[in-house]
Enzyme design. Structure first.
Site, PDB file in Angstrom:
ATOM      1  N   CYS A 134      46.511  80.748  44.244  1.00  0.00           N
ATOM      2  CA  CYS A 134      47.798  81.383  44.506  1.00  0.00           C
ATOM      3  C   CYS A 134      47.946  81.544  46.017  1.00  0.00           C
ATOM      4  O   CYS A 134      47.011  81.324  46.777  1.00  0.00           O
ATOM      5  CB  CYS A 134      47.833  82.763  43.864  1.00  0.00           C
ATOM      6  SG  CYS A 134      47.427  82.752  42.112  1.00  0.00           S
TER       7      CYS A 134
ATOM      8  N   ARG B 295      50.429  76.176  46.942  1.00  0.00           N
ATOM      9  CA  ARG B 295      49.196  76.762  46.396  1.00  0.00           C
ATOM     10  C   ARG B 295      49.392  77.241  44.951  1.00  0.00           C
ATOM     11  O   ARG B 295      48.432  77.613  44.277  1.00  0.00           O
ATOM     12  CB  ARG B 295      48.730  77.931  47.257  1.00  0.00           C
ATOM     13  CG  ARG B 295      48.459  77.614  48.714  1.00  0.00           C
ATOM     14  CD  ARG B 295      48.133  78.862  49.503  1.00  0.00           C
ATOM     15  NE  ARG B 295      46.938  79.496  48.993  1.00  0.00           N
ATOM     16  CZ  ARG B 295      45.700  79.160  49.370  1.00  0.00           C
ATOM     17  NH1 ARG B 295      45.539  78.203  50.277  1.00  0.00           N
ATOM     18  NH2 ARG B 295      44.639  79.754  48.868  1.00  0.00           N
TER      19      ARG B 295
ATOM     20  N   TRP C 128      49.674  80.697  40.658  1.00  0.00           N
ATOM     21  CA  TRP C 128      49.184  79.624  39.794  1.00  0.00           C
ATOM     22  C   TRP C 128      48.408  80.341  38.711  1.00  0.00           C
ATOM     23  O   TRP C 128      47.319  80.856  38.965  1.00  0.00           O
ATOM     24  CB  TRP C 128      48.289  78.652  40.573  1.00  0.00           C
ATOM     25  CG  TRP C 128      47.816  77.481  39.767  1.00  0.00           C
ATOM     26  CD1 TRP C 128      48.579  76.444  39.302  1.00  0.00           C
ATOM     27  CD2 TRP C 128      46.481  77.210  39.325  1.00  0.00           C
ATOM     28  NE1 TRP C 128      47.799  75.548  38.619  1.00  0.00           N
ATOM     29  CE2 TRP C 128      46.514  75.992  38.612  1.00  0.00           C
ATOM     30  CE3 TRP C 128      45.273  77.867  39.482  1.00  0.00           C
ATOM     31  CZ2 TRP C 128      45.379  75.426  38.051  1.00  0.00           C
ATOM     32  CZ3 TRP C 128      44.131  77.296  38.920  1.00  0.00           C
ATOM     33  CH2 TRP C 128      44.194  76.097  38.197  1.00  0.00           C
TER      34      TRP C 128
ATOM     35  N   ASN D 125      44.589  86.487  44.985  1.00  0.00           N
ATOM     36  CA  ASN D 125      44.271  85.078  44.760  1.00  0.00           C
ATOM     37  C   ASN D 125      42.810  85.019  44.357  1.00  0.00           C
ATOM     38  O   ASN D 125      41.939  85.441  45.121  1.00  0.00           O
ATOM     39  CB  ASN D 125      44.510  84.248  46.031  1.00  0.00           C
ATOM     40  CG  ASN D 125      44.044  82.808  45.846  1.00  0.00           C
ATOM     41  OD1 ASN D 125      44.040  82.300  44.731  1.00  0.00           O
ATOM     42  ND2 ASN D 125      43.628  82.171  46.925  1.00  0.00           N
ATOM     43  N   GLY D 126      42.534  84.520  43.145  1.00  0.00           N
ATOM     44  CA  GLY D 126      41.154  84.428  42.677  1.00  0.00           C
ATOM     45  C   GLY D 126      41.071  84.857  41.221  1.00  0.00           C
ATOM     46  O   GLY D 126      42.059  84.824  40.494  1.00  0.00           O
TER      47      GLY D 126
ATOM     48  N   GLU E 150      40.440  56.573  42.428  1.00  0.00           N
ATOM     49  CA  GLU E 150      41.465  57.305  43.185  1.00  0.00           C
ATOM     50  C   GLU E 150      42.853  56.814  42.806  1.00  0.00           C
ATOM     51  O   GLU E 150      43.775  57.614  42.637  1.00  0.00           O
ATOM     52  CB  GLU E 150      41.227  57.147  44.683  1.00  0.00           C
ATOM     53  CG  GLU E 150      42.262  57.811  45.555  1.00  0.00           C
ATOM     54  CD  GLU E 150      42.388  59.324  45.319  1.00  0.00           C
ATOM     55  OE1 GLU E 150      41.534  59.904  44.621  1.00  0.00           O
ATOM     56  OE2 GLU E 150      43.342  59.926  45.815  1.00  0.00           O
TER      57      GLU E 150
ATOM     58  N   LYS F 160      45.728  59.367  41.359  1.00  0.00           N
ATOM     59  CA  LYS F 160      47.041  59.486  42.020  1.00  0.00           C
ATOM     60  C   LYS F 160      48.161  59.291  41.012  1.00  0.00           C
ATOM     61  O   LYS F 160      49.107  60.049  40.946  1.00  0.00           O
ATOM     62  CB  LYS F 160      47.165  58.456  43.141  1.00  0.00           C
ATOM     63  CG  LYS F 160      46.384  58.787  44.377  1.00  0.00           C
ATOM     64  CD  LYS F 160      47.032  59.778  45.318  1.00  0.00           C
ATOM     65  CE  LYS F 160      46.662  61.207  45.159  1.00  0.00           C
ATOM     66  NZ  LYS F 160      45.293  61.605  45.054  1.00  0.00           N
TER      67      LYS F 160
ATOM     68  N   GLU G 158      48.229  62.250  38.275  1.00  0.00           N
ATOM     69  CA  GLU G 158      48.557  63.630  38.663  1.00  0.00           C
ATOM     70  C   GLU G 158      50.006  63.801  39.088  1.00  0.00           C
ATOM     71  O   GLU G 158      50.521  64.914  39.027  1.00  0.00           O
ATOM     72  CB  GLU G 158      47.613  64.156  39.734  1.00  0.00           C
ATOM     73  CG  GLU G 158      47.676  63.488  41.072  1.00  0.00           C
ATOM     74  CD  GLU G 158      46.726  64.157  42.082  1.00  0.00           C
ATOM     75  OE1 GLU G 158      46.468  65.365  41.982  1.00  0.00           O
ATOM     76  OE2 GLU G 158      46.243  63.457  42.961  1.00  0.00           O
TER      77      GLU G 158
ATOM     78  N   HIS H  38      32.310  46.156  27.065  1.00  0.00           N
ATOM     79  CA  HIS H  38      31.381  46.934  26.220  1.00  0.00           C
ATOM     80  C   HIS H  38      32.107  47.998  25.416  1.00  0.00           C
ATOM     81  O   HIS H  38      31.559  49.071  25.153  1.00  0.00           O
ATOM     82  CB  HIS H  38      30.294  47.551  27.109  1.00  0.00           C
ATOM     83  CG  HIS H  38      29.448  46.536  27.790  1.00  0.00           C
ATOM     84  ND1 HIS H  38      28.534  45.732  27.135  1.00  0.00           N
ATOM     85  CD2 HIS H  38      29.434  46.121  29.089  1.00  0.00           C
ATOM     86  CE1 HIS H  38      27.967  44.910  27.979  1.00  0.00           C
ATOM     87  NE2 HIS H  38      28.490  45.111  29.180  1.00  0.00           N
TER      88      HIS H  38
ATOM     89  N   LYS I 101      47.236  72.949  45.126  1.00  0.00           N
ATOM     90  CA  LYS I 101      46.690  72.149  46.219  1.00  0.00           C
ATOM     91  C   LYS I 101      45.187  72.361  46.375  1.00  0.00           C
ATOM     92  O   LYS I 101      44.459  71.438  46.638  1.00  0.00           O
ATOM     93  CB  LYS I 101      47.386  72.492  47.531  1.00  0.00           C
ATOM     94  CG  LYS I 101      46.896  71.695  48.733  1.00  0.00           C
ATOM     95  CD  LYS I 101      47.051  70.215  48.542  1.00  0.00           C
ATOM     96  CE  LYS I 101      46.579  69.409  49.726  1.00  0.00           C
ATOM     97  NZ  LYS I 101      46.539  67.942  49.446  1.00  0.00           N
TER      98      LYS I 101
HETATM   99  C1  AGP Z   1      43.792  65.135  44.708  1.00  0.00           C
HETATM  100  O1  AGP Z   1      45.051  64.479  44.828  1.00  0.00           O
HETATM  101  C2  AGP Z   1      43.908  66.429  43.944  1.00  0.00           C
HETATM  102  N1  AGP Z   1      44.855  67.281  44.539  1.00  0.00           N
HETATM  103  C3  AGP Z   1      42.557  67.074  43.690  1.00  0.00           C
HETATM  104  O2  AGP Z   1      41.784  66.180  42.919  1.00  0.00           O
HETATM  105  C4  AGP Z   1      41.738  67.438  44.944  1.00  0.00           C
HETATM  106  O3  AGP Z   1      41.257  66.270  45.561  1.00  0.00           O
HETATM  107  C5  AGP Z   1      40.536  68.286  44.484  1.00  0.00           C
HETATM  108  O4  AGP Z   1      41.024  69.467  43.897  1.00  0.00           O
HETATM  109  C6  AGP Z   1      39.588  68.634  45.636  1.00  0.00           C
HETATM  110  O5  AGP Z   1      40.273  69.388  46.601  1.00  0.00           O
HETATM  111  P1  AGP Z   1      39.568  69.589  48.050  1.00  0.00           P
HETATM  112  O6  AGP Z   1      39.410  68.224  48.652  1.00  0.00           O
HETATM  113  O7  AGP Z   1      40.509  70.464  48.810  1.00  0.00           O
HETATM  114  O8  AGP Z   1      38.231  70.234  47.799  1.00  0.00           O
END
Ligand code: AGP
Length: 611
Positions: free
Chosen positions: A2, A27, A77, A103-104, A483, A487, A490, A506, A606
């Site tokens: 958050c 966030r 969040w 936040n947490g 990756e 991308k 997500e 396999h 994020k």
């Molecule tokens: C990547 O597009 C995502 N937002 C997510 O997988 C991110 O890479 C992951 O949460 C790790 O975040 P960080 O690099 O800030 O530790």
């Protein structure tokens, strides 16, 4: 994760809080709220709403509808309790006297809630945060700091807290443990915030709070305390990047802006670290005798940062001939890893706040490892707990889907591998020079790819309606496929998976049928023929194949694949740094055509600062 923000000063606080929350929405964005002490009403006024921040801002007429010069705000969040008005923060105690933004996660909130309910306290929300507000009120006897101190002895978990008390409206209290929190120093005003972007418009003088620390903010100043409630002095840092770096700058989405910024980010990341044909790593805390004594390298990260580590395994082993293991941080911390004081643990994190990664760092440290982190956010928690930090210098990355941080993390890892190989004598002079020369050409080659983005946009228009996509590749192409798949998933919500091409037969190849979209990555020159045979393999079962190849192999690939995305040729070690760009663009354009919320995808945040 958050976002929290707080202000105490002379200005009307509500517009400042809303402005700060707007810069923290990346966030978390399922609800938002503010608590302000109203001079007119001589009371705490709390306004909160489910949905995007705009809902709250409209409700408060941009802040004009609220009077007061001290307050706290929150963008959520959800962890405990679904997104709703009542579960939004600030959470308020039953008496209405204490307001808290958090936040947490409070891990022992259930037993604390039971205790308070046994004392007759009535709760209104399903959140863990409400327990904090109620407990502060339970202990409050006129000294807010003392009450907060008693609460901190009882709560367990991760928390960044902003606290406002109706009986003490000339102060705010900030508390930090495991979730980021900074303090901002203004003229006759002071701030607390989850990160710098929320307050850089007002002040560049900040303090990064450490775990266990508290602070009392007044209009006159800020007094910090350690976990023993002893007053401490903190070093004030001056933030030097420009605010527009954290704004869209005319682009429709932060993600597209950050894709387009990659050449410049790579220049900032690479160029200062290559001098006179040698790798130069700033204030590098690992001496050559340690590097020679390293028995193993562990790379630990989450998400896209983990995918950088997957490429890094291939590259670092090839360069250093040291054993390199890559582990998801969430697994590493519970797998009883084989780590000793000759193990180097490389922690990769854009935000430097990912809780799983931070916990893995601490576990590795406990086992005796040296910690080297590759981080984008300067002064972040992971950076501050590492023995050595190499910053990516990518600049603020706002879009939830990482792009420029991924490519610059990769560049730092490649430079590190070259530096190690130089020390270990495991790279020939000719290859060492060749890779460095190619690294300096990466930004320009990225610009070449970006100049052809319309071709990727066209390809996305051909494929955006697929409901399942495979990314296949071998060696670094397999790691790159991880990756590319993430991308796409997500931000477009299309199911996708990355598969080692050689493994497809396999079992999983049974899923390939007429019209299945397969993104075949064939940039790694040494296995190009194998990549071609895998394209034939899936084509013969009806797949539509969108390939990725270097310019020198594009024509050959085009004889079999239905379409080809190309990247300029470069050294094999650097192929993923270029190959990721078309995959980022492909995911972006597909999501755009599917009408998805690209910068704020559903269910995501994020930086994930919860377990
Ligand atoms: C990547 O597009 C995502 N937002 C997510 O997988 C991110 O890479 C992951 O949460 C790790 O975040 P960080 O690099 O800030 O530790």
């Amino acid at each position: 994760m958050c976002g929290i923000v707080g202000y105490i000063g002379k200005e009307q606080v509500a517009p400042i809080l809303l402005d700060g929350l707007a810069r923290l929405e990346y966030r978390g964005y399922d609800s938002a709220g503010v608590a302000v002490y109203s001079q007119k009403k001589q009371a705490l006024c709390v306004h909160k709403a489910k949905g995007r921040l705009q809902v709250l801002s409209d409700m408060l007429r941009g802040g004009a509808a609220v009077d007061g010069t001290v307050g706290i705000g929150h963008t959520r969040w959800a962890t405990h309790g679904a997104p709703s008005d009542v579960n939004s923060h600030p959470q308020v105690s039953q008496s209405g006297r204490i307001a808290v933004v958090h936040n947490g996660i409070i891990e022992n909130y259930a037993e604390l809630k039971s205790f308070l309910m046994s004392k007759g306290v009535e709760f209104t929300s399903q959140t863990d945060t409400e327990v904090v507000a109620q407990l502060i009120d339970y202990f409050y006897q006129g000294d807010l700091l003392e009450a907060v101190g008693r609460v901190l002895h009882r709560i367990q978990g991760a928390y960044a807290l902003g606290i406002l008390c109706a009986d003490a409206p000339d102060q705010l209290i900030a508390v930090r443990k495991d979730s980021p929190l900074i303090l901002g120093y203004g003229e006759g005003c002071n701030f607390l915030a989850s990160d710098v972007t929320a307050i850089i418009k007002y002040t560049r003088d900040v303090v990064y709070m450490e775990d266990g620390e508290l602070a009392v903010l007044t209009r006159e100043g800020i007094q910090c305390y350690n976990h023993l409630m002893q007053p401490i002095e903190k070093e004030i840092s001056h933030v030097d990047w420009e605010i527009d770096a954290a704004e869209k700058g005319g682009y429709e989405h932060f993600m597209f802006k950050e894709i387009m910024e990659q050449p410049e980010a790579m220049r900032r990341c690479i160029f200062p670290r290559i001098r006179d044909g040698e790798v130069y790593l700033e204030d590098f805390g690992l001496d050559e005798s340690y590097i020679r004594s390293m028995s193993k390298i562990y790379i630990v990260a989450c998400g896209s940062s983990y995918h950088v580590g997957m490429v890094g395994k291939y590259n670092l082993e090839r360069l250093t001939r040291k054993n390199v293991e890559v582990s998801l941080a969430s697994e590493f911390r519970y797998m009883d890893p084989i780590v000793d004081d000759h193990t180097l643990v490389i922690v990769i994190s854009q935000s430097g706040e990912t809780l799983d990664t931070m916990a893995a760092l601490r576990e590795a440290k406990r086992l005796g490892a040296r910690i080297l982190s590759i981080v984008n956010v300067v002064g972040s928690s992971i950076a501050r707990e590492s023995d050595v930090v190499l910053y990516t210098w990518a600049g603020p990355e706002i879009a939830v889907a990482t792009t420029k941080a991924y490519s610059t993390q990769m560049a730092v890892l490649d430079l590190l591998g070259l530096w190690f190989a130089r020390v270990l004598g495991t790279v020939e002079e000719k290859e060492y020079r060749s890779v460095l020369e190619e690294m300096l050409l990466l930004p320009g080659k990225m610009e070449t790819i970006l100049a052809n983005k319309d071709n990727i946009q066209y390809l996305a228009s051909q494929y955006f309606n697929h409901d399942s996509v495979f990314f296949i590749g071998r060696n670094v192409d397999y790691a790159l496929g991880l990756e590319g798949s993430l991308k796409l998933k997500e931000i477009s919500y299309i199911h996708s998976e990355a598969y080692a091409s050689g493994e497809l037969k396999h079992g999983t190849i049974s899923l390939i049928e007429d019209g299945t979209l397969v993104v075949a990555l064939g940039t790694y020159s040494k296995l190009f023929e194998k990549a071609m045979s895998n394209v034939v393999e899936v084509k013969s079962r009806g797949a539509d194949v969108l390939a990725l190849a270097t310019e020198s192999h594009a024509e050959e690939m085009g004889k079999t694949a239905d379409a080809v995305m190309t990247i300029p040729d470069t050294h094999d070690l650097l192929l993923p740094s270029l190959g990721v760009v078309p995959l980022q663009l492909f995911a972006y354009y597909v999501a755009l055509m599917r009408g998805c919320d690209i910068d704020k995808p559903r269910n995501l945040a994020k930086s994930v600062t919860v377990e």
